[in-house]
Enzyme design. Sequence first.
Site, short mmCIF file in Angstrom:
data_model
loop_
_atom_site.label_atom_id
_atom_site.label_comp_id
_atom_site.label_asym_id
_atom_site.label_seq_id
_atom_site.Cartn_x
_atom_site.Cartn_y
_atom_site.Cartn_z
NE ARG A 221 -4.18 -1.57 0.16
CZ ARG A 221 -4.29 -2.58 -0.70
NH1 ARG A 221 -3.38 -2.77 -1.65
NH2 ARG A 221 -5.33 -3.39 -0.66
CG HIS A 269 -3.11 -0.77 -7.04
ND1 HIS A 269 -3.53 -0.16 -5.88
CD2 HIS A 269 -3.11 -2.10 -6.75
CE1 HIS A 269 -3.76 -1.08 -4.95
NE2 HIS A 269 -3.51 -2.26 -5.47
C1 GLV Z 1 -4.95 -5.25 -4.19
O1 GLV Z 1 -4.32 -4.28 -3.88
C2 GLV Z 1 -5.64 -6.11 -3.26
O2 GLV Z 1 -5.67 -5.82 -2.05
O3 GLV Z 1 -6.21 -7.12 -3.72
#
Ligand code: GLV
Length: 306
Positions: A221, A269
Amino acid sequence: MSILLVRNDNNYKPWLKAFAKHPEAPVIVTPQTQHNPEDIKMILTWKAPAGSFTAYPQVPAIGSLGAGVDHLFDDPSLPKDAVITRVVNDKLSGDMQEFVLAHCLNHIKNLNIYATTQNQWNPLPYKRVSDIRVGILGLGTLGQAVGGLLNKVGFTVMGWSQHKKNIATIKSYTTTELDLFLSQADILVCLLPLTEATRGILDKELFYKLPQGAYLINVARGAHLNEEDLIEAINNEHLSGAALDVFDQEPLPVDHVLRKFSKILITPHVASVSNPESVVPQIIENYKRLIAGKALLNVVSREQQY
Ligand code: GLV
């Protein structure tokens, strides 16, 4: 009785398609759809807007549509008695394994540098996997999967976690051994859950405990990272660079300072994204268990927040 789906990105189509194969679990989308809140037995979310749970104080179960659950605990409207679940899935683990392996190989073969110096002919010394020790912060499902593959490829792999783990292919270090663990990590991979204890852990203090020239890969994160400290450690050449897939603010603004450094490789991401077709069957299994009054799978501890 039904399931409510709430996503911040409004990307419902592939999820509804996957749920359509399971008519035994009726799904409604977003709280705006007309319904009686008491009929909702399970809420499934990906970063639901804050306050999304206010109308459902009695909902028995709330599930994250991804591996991470920090977005749930961040919401003060999270009902205090609901069982919290997350996704544990072979595709999620496999995608994370491949993504981290790709970054490790890119780094040791200097591909990141060549990609930003396309008009030069400047051969650089490269390393081999057998030269490199990879440290993984977080030895949960994803950390163990990534470590297993890196070991198979020939890297020396260490992991750091709250409790020591007995894994043949990964040397395990626990909380009191953080400095020793860091001092050996040529590449540091962050796969920690985001909790009060891990927020901001990737900071100056930690970076300077890594060997000179270490490389950071953050696939957990954005809030794990102190961005200013990272930039300073790269500018001082203590760190040789970083691959960042996650950010405090997503999407990362186009003029964000992190984008100004050729030694920082930014991806949007995408390390490991929940695949509806493969994730929905475990949700259906949990829904059936809920209706039958049985214990759910992939339950998250409220106390540990992972
Ligand atoms: C992605 O960041 C997840 O938590 O699946």
